[in-house]
Design a protein around this motif. Structure first.
Motif, PDB file in Angstrom:
ATOM      1  N   SER A   1       0.831  -1.213   0.000  1.00 42.19           N
ATOM      2  CA  SER A   1       0.000   0.000   0.000  1.00 42.19           C
ATOM      3  C   SER A   1       0.861   1.256   0.000  1.00 42.19           C
ATOM      4  CB  SER A   1      -0.921  -0.007   1.226  1.00 42.19           C
ATOM      5  OG  SER A   1      -1.730  -1.153   1.234  1.00 42.19           O
ATOM      6  N   THR A   2       1.931   1.248   0.772  1.00 42.68           N
ATOM      7  CA  THR A   2       2.801   2.431   0.824  1.00 42.68           C
ATOM      8  C   THR A   2       3.502   2.650  -0.514  1.00 42.68           C
ATOM      9  OG1 THR A   2       3.158   2.041   3.185  1.00 42.68           O
ATOM     10  CG2 THR A   2       4.695   3.502   2.068  1.00 42.68           C
ATOM     11  N   ALA A   3       4.013   1.573  -1.114  1.00 46.47           N
ATOM     12  CA  ALA A   3       4.683   1.708  -2.414  1.00 46.47           C
ATOM     13  C   ALA A   3       3.704   2.194  -3.473  1.00 46.47           C
ATOM     14  CB  ALA A   3       5.289   0.368  -2.822  1.00 46.47           C
ATOM     15  N   THR A   4       2.491   1.656  -3.461  1.00 46.56           N
ATOM     16  CA  THR A   4       1.479   2.105  -4.420  1.00 46.56           C
ATOM     17  C   THR A   4       1.148   3.581  -4.227  1.00 46.56           C
ATOM     18  OG1 THR A   4       0.507  -0.118  -4.433  1.00 46.56           O
ATOM     19  CG2 THR A   4      -0.848   1.672  -5.283  1.00 46.56           C
ATOM     20  N   THR A   5       1.032   4.001  -2.970  1.00 46.85           N
ATOM     21  CA  THR A   5       0.696   5.397  -2.681  1.00 46.85           C
ATOM     22  C   THR A   5       1.801   6.339  -3.154  1.00 46.85           C
ATOM     23  OG1 THR A   5      -0.565   4.681  -0.745  1.00 46.85           O
ATOM     24  CG2 THR A   5       0.105   6.988  -0.834  1.00 46.85           C
ATOM     25  N   ILE A   6       3.034   6.005  -2.843  1.00 50.33           N
ATOM     26  CA  ILE A   6       4.156   6.885  -3.221  1.00 50.33           C
ATOM     27  C   ILE A   6       4.270   6.990  -4.743  1.00 50.33           C
ATOM     28  CG2 ILE A   6       6.664   7.108  -3.159  1.00 50.33           C
ATOM     29  CD1 ILE A   6       6.583   5.835  -0.370  1.00 50.33           C
ATOM     30  N   LEU A   7       4.190   5.864  -5.436  1.00 48.36           N
ATOM     31  CA  LEU A   7       4.312   5.900  -6.896  1.00 48.36           C
ATOM     32  C   LEU A   7       3.120   6.603  -7.539  1.00 48.36           C
ATOM     33  CD1 LEU A   7       5.743   2.331  -7.607  1.00 48.36           C
ATOM     34  CD2 LEU A   7       6.939   4.517  -7.737  1.00 48.36           C
ATOM     35  N   SER A   8       1.928   6.425  -6.973  1.00 45.85           N
ATOM     36  CA  SER A   8       0.743   7.111  -7.512  1.00 45.85           C
ATOM     37  C   SER A   8       0.915   8.616  -7.447  1.00 45.85           C
ATOM     38  CB  SER A   8      -0.512   6.692  -6.741  1.00 45.85           C
ATOM     39  OG  SER A   8      -0.835   5.358  -6.979  1.00 45.85           O
ATOM     40  N   VAL A   9       1.390   9.106  -6.309  1.00 42.79           N
ATOM     41  CA  VAL A   9       1.576  10.554  -6.155  1.00 42.79           C
ATOM     42  C   VAL A   9       2.674  11.054  -7.092  1.00 42.79           C
ATOM     43  CG1 VAL A   9       2.294  12.344  -4.531  1.00 42.79           C
ATOM     44  CG2 VAL A   9       0.707  10.562  -3.793  1.00 42.79           C
ATOM     45  N   ILE A  10       3.778  10.312  -7.186  1.00 38.76           N
ATOM     46  CA  ILE A  10       4.897  10.746  -8.029  1.00 38.76           C
ATOM     47  C   ILE A  10       4.478  10.851  -9.492  1.00 38.76           C
ATOM     48  CG2 ILE A  10       7.140  10.004  -8.944  1.00 38.76           C
ATOM     49  CD1 ILE A  10       7.800   8.898  -6.203  1.00 38.76           C
ATOM     50  N   VAL A  11       3.656   9.922  -9.962  1.00 38.68           N
ATOM     51  CA  VAL A  11       3.230   9.941 -11.371  1.00 38.68           C
ATOM     52  C   VAL A  11       2.060  10.898 -11.576  1.00 38.68           C
ATOM     53  CG1 VAL A  11       2.316   8.522 -13.248  1.00 38.68           C
ATOM     54  CG2 VAL A  11       4.048   7.581 -11.715  1.00 38.68           C
TER      55      VAL A  11
ATOM     56  N   PHE B   1      -3.917   4.654  -0.970  1.00 39.35           N
ATOM     57  CA  PHE B   1      -3.596   3.744   0.136  1.00 39.35           C
ATOM     58  C   PHE B   1      -4.786   2.845   0.471  1.00 39.35           C
ATOM     59  CE2 PHE B   1      -3.127   2.462   4.520  1.00 39.35           C
ATOM     60  CZ  PHE B   1      -1.791   2.108   4.596  1.00 39.35           C
ATOM     61  N   ILE B   2      -5.978   3.435   0.592  1.00 40.71           N
ATOM     62  CA  ILE B   2      -7.159   2.644   0.950  1.00 40.71           C
ATOM     63  C   ILE B   2      -7.471   1.614  -0.138  1.00 40.71           C
ATOM     64  CG2 ILE B   2      -9.659   2.780   1.329  1.00 40.71           C
ATOM     65  CD1 ILE B   2      -9.227   5.444   2.680  1.00 40.71           C
ATOM     66  N   GLY B   3      -7.360   2.030  -1.409  1.00 38.92           N
ATOM     67  CA  GLY B   3      -7.625   1.098  -2.500  1.00 38.92           C
ATOM     68  C   GLY B   3      -6.690  -0.093  -2.486  1.00 38.92           C
ATOM     69  N   ALA B   4      -5.404   0.158  -2.255  1.00 35.77           N
ATOM     70  CA  ALA B   4      -4.424  -0.936  -2.227  1.00 35.77           C
ATOM     71  C   ALA B   4      -4.567  -1.778  -0.968  1.00 35.77           C
ATOM     72  CB  ALA B   4      -3.009  -0.359  -2.318  1.00 35.77           C
ATOM     73  N   TRP B   5      -4.898  -1.163   0.143  1.00 34.87           N
ATOM     74  CA  TRP B   5      -4.990  -1.875   1.420  1.00 34.87           C
ATOM     75  C   TRP B   5      -6.140  -2.896   1.413  1.00 34.87           C
ATOM     76  CZ3 TRP B   5      -1.909  -1.977   5.692  1.00 34.87           C
ATOM     77  CH2 TRP B   5      -2.443  -2.518   6.846  1.00 34.87           C
TER      78      TRP B   5
ATOM     79  N   ALA C   1      -5.261  13.952  -0.333  1.00 34.99           N
ATOM     80  CA  ALA C   1      -6.458  13.182  -0.662  1.00 34.99           C
ATOM     81  C   ALA C   1      -6.138  12.071  -1.652  1.00 34.99           C
ATOM     82  CB  ALA C   1      -7.520  14.106  -1.237  1.00 34.99           C
ATOM     83  N   THR C   2      -5.291  12.371  -2.626  1.00 37.98           N
ATOM     84  CA  THR C   2      -4.887  11.352  -3.596  1.00 37.98           C
ATOM     85  C   THR C   2      -4.142  10.214  -2.924  1.00 37.98           C
ATOM     86  OG1 THR C   2      -4.729  13.059  -5.298  1.00 37.98           O
ATOM     87  CG2 THR C   2      -3.600  10.983  -5.721  1.00 37.98           C
ATOM     88  N   ALA C   3      -3.272  10.574  -1.991  1.00 39.01           N
ATOM     89  CA  ALA C   3      -2.522   9.549  -1.270  1.00 39.01           C
ATOM     90  C   ALA C   3      -3.456   8.661  -0.443  1.00 39.01           C
ATOM     91  CB  ALA C   3      -1.483  10.216  -0.367  1.00 39.01           C
TER      92      ALA C   3
END
Length: 296
Positions: free
Chosen positions: A97-107, A223-227, A217-219
């Motif tokens: 979830s953390t990796a997905t959140t960080i990459l989502s925000v970066i992109v 996070f919730i979606g991946a979790w 909000a995006t993060a």
């Protein structure tokens, strides 16, 4: 004269009674909806503090005669197999979830900014293509993505889940952030450019601070979606040491018996990080959804 005054006073009293009636009716409806939505969580919490025998009683007891925290102690004890598995699953979910959140925000941050500020050929078509992904149920991509992940050797790795969750979360993340960027006046960046700042500096010093609620909000959304995701984690992961929590808590089911208190305790603990995160940052999440909804 007195008759007219009495009539006016009586009319005001009737209106006040009606307004109070609607007000109390609205409060009663909100209370009912609150209890209705919270009932699964309450029942889950109460079952988690019951013994195995009390959890299977019929008719069911709301409050157990002898509440116990044995299920939670078992889950949090790294010395037994149940605790080791639960903590490993929890850690795996946290990593994914953390990796997905960080990459989502970066992109999503530069992509949404480009859609908001730049005009280029095919801009509207590309933005529509980004949103088009959310119009289809996620399950129809299950087989193609599994074949792709197996071809590149990512099956049974957390990388397969991170890449898959990015394909789900990025479209909405870009849409949410674009709504925030559209609300930031371009004149602020132009003023910074006149003062000598480059476009990158204007973006970092002007746009980024103002769009912080949208990024948060995006993060949260990512996070919730991946979790909570289950289907893809169940399909892509088969090794016990790689499982995430939504798949791992299935271990409380067996062919002959089910540890309902343990299952409810694991489910409750799984929901705690998401609930706490949402309660702390809900204003950013609601604001992002509202501002994004009125733009396109």
């Amino acid at each position: 004269m007195s008759t007219v005054s009495e009539t006016i006073s009586r009319g005001r009293s009737v209106r006040r009674v009606r307004i109070d009636g609607w007000r109390w009716g609205g409060r009663a409806f909100l209370l009912f909806m609150l209890l209705y939505t919270a009932l699964p969580m309450i029942w889950m919490l109460l079952t988690s503090i019951k013994s195995g025998f009390a959890a299977m009683q019929f008719p069911p007891q709301w409050w157990p005669d002898q509440p116990t925290l044995d299920s939670y102690q078992k889950l949090l004890d790294p010395q037994n197999s149940v605790g080791q598995d639960f903590l490993r699953f929890f850690w795996n979910s946290l990593i994914v979830s953390t990796a997905t959140t960080i990459l989502s925000v970066i992109v999503a941050v530069p992509a949404a900014y480009a859609f908001s500020r730049f005009t280029f050929p095919g801009r509207n078509f590309l933005f529509f293509a980004v949103l088009l992904r959310n119009m289809f149920p996620a399950v129809i991509f299950l087989v193609p993505l599994f074949i792709l992940m197996r071809a590149i050797g990512l099956v049974n790795t957390h990388g397969s889940l991170v890449l898959t969750y990015l394909t789900f979360g990025l479209p909405l993340a870009i849409w949410l952030l674009k709504g925030f960027y559209d609300n930031i006046p371009v004149q602020l960046e132009q003023a910074a450019r006149i003062d000598g700042a480059t476009r990158f500096q204007a973006f970092m010093l002007i746009v980024m601070p103002l769009s912080t609620p949208g990024i948060i909000a995006t993060a949260i959304y990512s996070f919730i979606g991946a979790w909570n995701e289950y289907i893809y984690a169940y399909t892509f992961l088969s090794k016990n040491e790689q499982l995430t929590l939504p798949v791992g808590i299935q271990r409380f089911f067996s062919e002959n018996t089910t540890d309902f208190p343990g299952l409810m305790a694991a489910s409750f603990m799984m929901s705690v990080p998401v609930v706490v995160l949402f309660l702390l940052l809900q204003r950013y999440f609601v604001r992002a959804l509202t501002e994004g909804a009125v733009k396109h």
